[in-house]
Design a protein around this motif. Structure first.
Motif, PDB file in Angstrom:
ATOM      1  N   TYR A 147     -60.836 -52.127 -26.335  1.00 33.92           N
ATOM      2  CA  TYR A 147     -59.471 -51.752 -26.711  1.00 33.92           C
ATOM      3  C   TYR A 147     -59.394 -50.703 -27.731  1.00 33.92           C
ATOM      4  N   GLY A 148     -60.302 -51.092 -28.831  1.00 30.70           N
ATOM      5  CA  GLY A 148     -60.590 -50.028 -29.555  1.00 30.70           C
ATOM      6  C   GLY A 148     -60.715 -48.597 -29.503  1.00 30.70           C
ATOM      7  N   SER A 172     -57.695 -47.102 -27.636  1.00 30.18           N
ATOM      8  CA  SER A 172     -56.737 -46.730 -28.396  1.00 30.18           C
ATOM      9  C   SER A 172     -57.205 -45.499 -29.411  1.00 30.18           C
ATOM     10  N   ALA A 173     -58.288 -45.596 -29.578  1.00 32.87           N
ATOM     11  CA  ALA A 173     -59.132 -44.296 -30.602  1.00 32.87           C
ATOM     12  C   ALA A 173     -58.766 -43.218 -29.740  1.00 32.87           C
ATOM     13  N   ALA A 201     -56.606 -42.360 -27.484  1.00 29.84           N
ATOM     14  CA  ALA A 201     -55.151 -41.968 -27.761  1.00 29.84           C
ATOM     15  C   ALA A 201     -54.838 -41.476 -28.993  1.00 29.84           C
ATOM     16  N   GLY A 202     -55.546 -41.844 -30.199  1.00 29.33           N
ATOM     17  CA  GLY A 202     -55.169 -41.122 -31.316  1.00 29.33           C
ATOM     18  C   GLY A 202     -55.816 -39.842 -31.465  1.00 29.33           C
ATOM     19  N   ALA A 203     -56.915 -39.853 -30.842  1.00 34.57           N
ATOM     20  CA  ALA A 203     -57.690 -38.461 -30.958  1.00 34.57           C
ATOM     21  C   ALA A 203     -57.078 -37.193 -29.817  1.00 34.57           C
ATOM     22  N   ALA A 262     -54.138 -50.509 -23.300  1.00 33.96           N
ATOM     23  CA  ALA A 262     -54.483 -49.193 -23.758  1.00 33.96           C
ATOM     24  C   ALA A 262     -54.323 -48.125 -22.926  1.00 33.96           C
ATOM     25  N   ASN A 307     -49.731 -49.486 -28.957  1.00 29.64           N
ATOM     26  CA  ASN A 307     -49.479 -51.083 -28.619  1.00 29.64           C
ATOM     27  C   ASN A 307     -49.846 -51.740 -29.941  1.00 29.64           C
ATOM     28  N   ASP A 315     -52.836 -51.917 -32.348  1.00 29.46           N
ATOM     29  CA  ASP A 315     -53.976 -50.957 -32.035  1.00 29.46           C
ATOM     30  C   ASP A 315     -54.204 -49.937 -33.490  1.00 29.46           C
ATOM     31  N   ALA A 337     -57.354 -48.191 -34.745  1.00 32.29           N
ATOM     32  CA  ALA A 337     -58.223 -47.563 -33.872  1.00 32.29           C
ATOM     33  C   ALA A 337     -57.476 -46.226 -33.413  1.00 32.29           C
ATOM     34  N   VAL A 338     -56.108 -46.380 -33.392  1.00 29.31           N
ATOM     35  CA  VAL A 338     -55.603 -44.939 -33.082  1.00 29.31           C
ATOM     36  C   VAL A 338     -55.596 -44.199 -34.300  1.00 29.31           C
ATOM     37  N   ALA A 339     -55.406 -44.780 -35.570  1.00 26.48           N
ATOM     38  CA  ALA A 339     -55.587 -43.878 -36.825  1.00 26.48           C
ATOM     39  C   ALA A 339     -56.868 -43.229 -36.883  1.00 26.48           C
ATOM     40  N   SER A 340     -58.219 -44.011 -36.468  1.00 18.30           N
ATOM     41  CA  SER A 340     -59.281 -43.484 -36.428  1.00 18.30           C
ATOM     42  C   SER A 340     -59.541 -42.352 -35.559  1.00 18.30           C
ATOM     43  N   GLY A 341     -59.024 -42.319 -34.411  1.00 17.58           N
ATOM     44  CA  GLY A 341     -59.149 -41.207 -33.455  1.00 17.58           C
ATOM     45  C   GLY A 341     -58.218 -40.048 -34.021  1.00 17.58           C
ATOM     46  N   LEU A 342     -57.253 -40.336 -34.686  1.00 14.66           N
ATOM     47  CA  LEU A 342     -56.426 -39.169 -35.004  1.00 14.66           C
ATOM     48  C   LEU A 342     -56.889 -38.601 -35.953  1.00 14.66           C
ATOM     49  N   ALA A 399     -59.583 -36.524 -35.162  1.00 19.75           N
ATOM     50  CA  ALA A 399     -59.175 -35.290 -34.494  1.00 19.75           C
ATOM     51  C   ALA A 399     -58.652 -34.178 -35.475  1.00 19.75           C
ATOM     52  N   MET A 459     -60.155 -54.417 -34.978  1.00 20.89           N
ATOM     53  CA  MET A 459     -59.819 -52.798 -35.123  1.00 20.89           C
ATOM     54  C   MET A 459     -59.578 -52.569 -36.823  1.00 20.89           C
TER      55      MET A 459
END
Ligand SMILES: Cc1ncc(C[n+]2csc(CCOP(=O)(O)OP(=O)(O)O)c2C)c(N)n1
Ligand code: SF4
Lengths: 389, 288
Positions: A75-76, A79-80, A82-84, A106, B97, B100, B103-108, B111, B139
């Motif tokens: 899930y993590g 979701s990550a 999606a963020g990237a 996600a 969601n 999340d 996790a979203v912040a990590s990817g963002l 990037a 997360m």
């Protein structure tokens, strides 16, 4: 690591010289990622996928990818991703069975968030009793997300589908994620010949501004509608925004079809188009279907194959046309629910002619003999059963 | 780019909505704002559908006024009351969601670091106690373990406000809430200690009784995350609906809780401490 130079996507996908290598499906996927100019890869282990993300990790360590990490769970990870991707990066991940289901909330939201990511799905049993064996029932959970779903038959498909997916998913009129599915172990851990593009060439980088929905990077005004929580305003707005947005996702899905023609030679492959009886199959089952067609030819039977490469968008028109004169349609599958048989039945007028099966699940192999039995049945041929002691 | 993207293209001023023109002319972009001036400038968030008198809404208002660089900030939220106003602010907002966020912040953040290695882009998560410490617990923790460079702010109303008042892990022991008909059976989770253990470089806990202090804390958390690693603020933001706190008693309640268990607390690593000693001595340098 060889210095990689960016080449035109059409050149790399369609014209570049190819070198033949004998490699596993997992290697084929990682080799495609290596040539795809990926920014971020996020991994979480699960058998039989792990091999893919190990190799992708090695590629990162060698400098082909800019960032890579092992996430806390799927899930993590999803979701990550999606963020990237919202941050403008090109991203890749891969998973299997239970991992896919864990990440599914996600993943299912990626199309709606307009996330052009590529996800490897190396199939594995889901549900109890637990098993790590290949069974592709998990693909059925992906069919209604809005994403493009490709199903690879062998190592070559894995390479081609994965590399092309990065380009197709980022097309402005598509801009949704693509799942490249194949059977775990049967393909991921077995070797096959793969014609690969040169190692020193890579796709152009992602241009996140060439997009129907821009990235969220404080360089460009963000697209408010889907970044917001639109459902707060009123029920009417909520219905409307969600409905319109989802219609657009599914329209985008259909618009991917022309690129599937361009880069993958179309959503289906047909052998013996004038056949009386067809085997319609995807993934590994298509390889077995191919063998069955060969057996049938040796026996003088008029049998053909429709290999379905793209499950979403589903090639309804193409399948309807090829099967228009078929007396019987046999759909062998590696799962208990028969999702492909349902798709085929829904696409053609004479759904009674579909013989759903043979089906194997729990990771069993799919012996060609099982398909042959259905072919004999369809043609009204009685064979004595030989009992081998 | 930051300021460039909020700027109005010459010639378009008269066609842009008044609200937007005001925001660019009289708002915070490219300026240092003192929260004491709230009400005297065009704020980043004005209209929102949170409950009248909600203290979480007030906290969010102060949060936006405190942003060190709103034109280069991305806010990430999730299901829960906070997103009702976060989504209405003039700062890019991502809503994925439930749970999340980190996790979203990590990817963002990764990037953005790849794409803009020489620019400062602040990523801030604001989510409820349920979002961060219950459903998103793994997360949240792992973003800290991994030392992701963004700020996490927990707006703790000690309940699932948005779904109608169920118990959360942050509800105090014994409190009777929906899905806890016999009262909560275990203690409020100690989020601050978890954050310290998990690797946050700056951790603070507060009750929003003093806007200047909220602003300073938010600012410090964002600047520390920019340069050093994960930062965390645990803010008590009462829910007047589910805890039946009349609007006029909200501040009184916040003061009471400040005395009981939400006294201002701030902890940071030596490195971060030195950094603030340095930049807060010379105010002009703070304008990063
Ligand atoms: C996967 C998932 N599970 C449950 C929910 C329902 N849900 C929405 S908001 C919420 C609780 C919010 O509580 P909290 O995070 O504490 O924020 P608050 O509303 O109190 O500010 C829940 C359970 C959801 N949206 N998604
Ligand atoms: S339900 Fe509670 S926390 Fe949510 S907006 Fe209303 S008062 Fe605020």
């Amino acid at each position: 690591m060889p210095e990689q130079r960016v080449v035109d996507a059409d050149y790399l996908l369609l014209e570049a010289p190819r070198e033949r290598k004998f490699i596993t499906g997992a290697q084929a996927m990682a080799e495609a990622v290596k040539r795809a100019n990926v920014d971020v890869a996020i991994a979480y282990p699960i058998t039989p996928q792990s091999e893919v993300m190990h190799l992708v990790g090695d590629i990162w360590a060698q400098g082909y990818i800019k960032d890579y990490y092992r996430a806390e769970e799927e899930y993590g990870a999803m979701s990550a991703i999606a963020g990237a991707v919202r941050g403008g990066a090109r991203a890749f991940s891969a998973t299997s069975g239970p991992g896919l289901l864990r990440g599914l909330e996600a993943i299912a939201s990626w199309p709606g968030h307009r996330i052009p990511a590529v996800l490897g799905v190396l199939t594995r049993v889901v549900n109890a009793p637990l098993s790590i064996q290949p069974d592709n029932v998990e693909i059925s959970y992906l069919l209604n997300c809005g994403m493009v779903v490709l199903h690879a038959e062998n190592q070559q498909d894995v390479f081609d589908f994965t590399l092309a997916s990065f380009i197709i998913s980022e097309m402005v009129d598509v801009y949704i994620p693509i799942a490249v599915c194949t059977e775990g172990f049967f393909v991921t851990h077995a070797k096959g010949y793969v014609n690969m593009t040169p190692e020193d060439m890579k796709l152009p980088p992602r241009d996140p501004y060439k997009a129907p929905v821009p990235p969220t990077d404080c360089e460009i005004p963000p697209a408010r509608i889907q970044r917001d929580a639109p459902v707060q305003k009123s029920n009417f707005m909520s219905y409307l925004i969600h409905a319109v947005w989802q219609q657009e996702i599914w329209a985008s899905n259909i618009r991917a079809m022309k690129y599937i023609y361009k880069y993958l030679g179309g959503p289906i492959e047909v052998i013996n188009p004038d056949a009386e009886v067809f085997v319609v199959a995807s993934g590994c089952a298509a390889a077995q279907g191919r063998e069955a067609v060969r057996y049938a030819q040796l026996e003088g039977l008029n049998v053909g194959l429709v290999k379905v490469k793209s499950i979403r968008p589903f090639p309804e028109k193409e399948i309807r046309q090829v099967l228009s004169k078929a007396k019987a349609i046999i759909v062998p599958e590696h799962n208990i629910v028969g999702w492909l048989a349902k798709e085929v039945k829904a696409a053609i007028p004479n759904s009674d002619s579909v013989i759903g099966g043979p089906r194997v699940y729990g990771g069993m192999t799919l012996p060609v003999e099982l398909i042959m039995e259905k072919i004999y049945q369809a043609l009204g041929i009685k064979k004595e059963k030989k009992v081998v002691v | 780019m930051g300021l460039e993207y909020v700027r109005i293209s010459p010639g378009f001023e008269k066609y842009m909505p008044k609200d937007y023109v005001d925001l660019v002319q009289y708002g915070q972009f490219g300026k240092e704002i003192d929260v004491q001036q709230l009400g005297q400038f065009k704020e980043l968030v004005e209209e929102h559908p949170m409950c009248a008198g909600c203290f979480m809404a007030y906290f969010i208002r102060v949060f936006y006024a405190a942003l060190p660089k709103p034109e280069d900030t991305i806010v990430i939220g999730t299901a829960g009351c906070a997103r009702l106003s976060l989504s209405q602010a003039a700062v890019p907002f991502i809503y994925g969601n439930y749970g999340d966020t980190n996790a979203v912040a990590s990817g963002l953040k990764r990037a953005l670091s790849i794409r803009f290695p020489d620019k400062e882009k602040d990523v801030v998560v604001i989510a409820g106690d349920g979002g961060l410490i219950d459903i998103g617990f793994g997360m949240t923790m792992h973003s800290w373990f991994r030392r992701e460079k963004f700020t996490t702010i927990m707006v703790d109303n000690e309940v699932y406000g948005n779904t109608g008042g169920q118990e959360s892990g942050m509800s105090p022991k014994g409190v009777q809430l929906k899905m806890a008909p016999k009262g909560k059976q275990f203690d409020k989770i100690n989020a601050v200690e978890l954050a310290k253990t998990a690797g946050c470089v700056y951790v603070a806990k507060l009750s929003p009784t003093n806007p200047k202090r909220i602003a300073k804390t938010v600012r410090r958390a964002i600047l520390a995350a920019r340069h050093f690693g994960p930062t965390f603020i645990h803010a008590y933001t009462s829910c007047n609906i589910e805890y039946s706190i009349p609007t006029e008693k909200v501040l009184e309640d916040a003061r009471k809780r400040e005395k009981q268990d939400f006294g201002f607390y701030e902890w940071m690593t030596e490195e971060v401490k030195e950094f603030f000693e340095e930049i807060e001595r010379k105010p002009e340098e703070v304008k990063a």
